[in-house]
Design a protein around this motif. Structure first.
Motif, PDB file in Angstrom:
ATOM      1  N   UNK A  92       1.415  12.015   7.999  1.00 62.76           N
ATOM      2  CA  UNK A  92       0.559  11.981   6.817  1.00 62.76           C
ATOM      3  C   UNK A  92       1.280  11.284   5.663  1.00 62.76           C
ATOM      4  N   UNK A  93       2.571  11.527   5.513  1.00 55.62           N
ATOM      5  CA  UNK A  93       3.365  10.893   4.461  1.00 55.62           C
ATOM      6  C   UNK A  93       3.421   9.380   4.679  1.00 55.62           C
ATOM      7  N   UNK A  94       3.676   8.964   5.903  1.00 56.05           N
ATOM      8  CA  UNK A  94       3.753   7.537   6.224  1.00 56.05           C
ATOM      9  C   UNK A  94       2.402   6.864   5.978  1.00 56.05           C
ATOM     10  N   UNK A  95       1.335   7.510   6.423  1.00 57.41           N
ATOM     11  CA  UNK A  95      -0.010   6.951   6.223  1.00 57.41           C
ATOM     12  C   UNK A  95      -0.332   6.810   4.743  1.00 57.41           C
ATOM     13  N   UNK A  96       0.013   7.834   3.947  1.00 59.51           N
ATOM     14  CA  UNK A  96      -0.291   7.793   2.513  1.00 59.51           C
ATOM     15  C   UNK A  96       0.516   6.712   1.797  1.00 59.51           C
ATOM     16  N   UNK A  97       1.787   6.589   2.114  1.00 62.66           N
ATOM     17  CA  UNK A  97       2.632   5.578   1.466  1.00 62.66           C
ATOM     18  C   UNK A  97       2.133   4.172   1.805  1.00 62.66           C
ATOM     19  N   UNK A  98       1.755   3.948   3.046  1.00 56.47           N
ATOM     20  CA  UNK A  98       1.228   2.631   3.435  1.00 56.47           C
ATOM     21  C   UNK A  98      -0.083   2.329   2.700  1.00 56.47           C
ATOM     22  N   UNK A  99      -0.951   3.324   2.580  1.00 54.84           N
ATOM     23  CA  UNK A  99      -2.222   3.128   1.866  1.00 54.84           C
ATOM     24  C   UNK A  99      -1.954   2.813   0.394  1.00 54.84           C
ATOM     25  N   UNK A 100      -0.990   3.498  -0.203  1.00 58.34           N
ATOM     26  CA  UNK A 100      -0.661   3.247  -1.606  1.00 58.34           C
ATOM     27  C   UNK A 100      -0.063   1.850  -1.788  1.00 58.34           C
ATOM     28  N   UNK A 101       0.735   1.406  -0.841  1.00 52.73           N
ATOM     29  CA  UNK A 101       1.322   0.056  -0.937  1.00 52.73           C
ATOM     30  C   UNK A 101       0.229  -1.010  -0.800  1.00 52.73           C
ATOM     31  N   UNK A 102      -0.721  -0.788   0.100  1.00 51.00           N
ATOM     32  CA  UNK A 102      -1.816  -1.754   0.269  1.00 51.00           C
ATOM     33  C   UNK A 102      -2.695  -1.845  -0.979  1.00 51.00           C
ATOM     34  N   UNK A 103      -2.901  -0.734  -1.644  1.00 52.73           N
ATOM     35  CA  UNK A 103      -3.771  -0.708  -2.818  1.00 52.73           C
ATOM     36  C   UNK A 103      -3.014  -0.672  -4.131  1.00 52.73           C
TER      37      UNK A 103
END
Length: 180
Positions: A92-103
């Motif tokens: 969940x942490x990895x998914x959230x960080x990647x989503x934040x980097x994309x946006x």
């Protein structure tokens, strides 16, 4: 009687000019006198070059470790988005960080700063004040108040919409307290 007359005058003035007036004169383009280009003064040549789209740098979001910043650093300047996990390998942490980097561009426009805390043993000031359990995403407004807590990853578009509904953000973008 005077009151009736006043209402009549106000209503009459609100109607605007009468429609009996002739339309304004519009010159006929075929019969209009055109200036002779040879007799016009020369146009000053200015070199206005368009900006290269590649040279325009979009605003960026800062991704900081929980040890590098305190909540007081962002008071009235930025909106911290704090992402907690028990380990850096938490899916969940990895998914959230990647989503934040994309946006990141959408968050930068909203004055957001991302704080990452994946080490419970470090006992950061963020953990002491927010008390997360496992994965957690916390949105804090510029006034230092906790606005949203999420126990699961959240899409950046949803985060942006949540920020746009905050009263301080509405004031920033000039909508005041307009409700949707």
């Amino acid at each position: 009687m005077k009151l009736k007359f006043l209402f009549f005058v106000m209503a009459l003035s609100a109607m605007g000019p009468g429609r009996d007036a002739p339309p304004p004169d519009v010159p006929n383009p075929e019969t209009a006198v055109r200036p002779n280009p040879a007799r016009l003064p020369p146009i000053a040549q200015t070199s206005v070059e368009p900006e290269d789209p590649a040279s325009i740098v979009p605003p960026e979001v800062s991704f900081l470790s929980a040890d590098d910043a305190t909540p007081d650093d962002f008071l009235w300047n930025s909106r911290p988005i704090v992402v907690f996990a028990d380990t850096e390998g938490d899916p969940a942490f990895i998914e959230q960080v990647e989503a934040l980097r994309r946006g990141a561009a959408a968050l930068a426009v909203r004055d957001a700063v991302v704080i990452l805390d994946a080490d419970p043993a470090a006992d950061s000031i963020w953990r002491r004040s927010l008390h997360p359990r496992g994965f957690s995403l916390v949105l804090i407004d510029k006034d230092g108040q906790i606005k949203i807590r999420r126990p699961s990853p959240w899409d950046v578009r949803e985060i942006g919409r949540a920020i746009d509904r905050l009263p301080l953000r509405r004031q920033e973008i000039g909508r005041g307290s307009v409700s949707r």
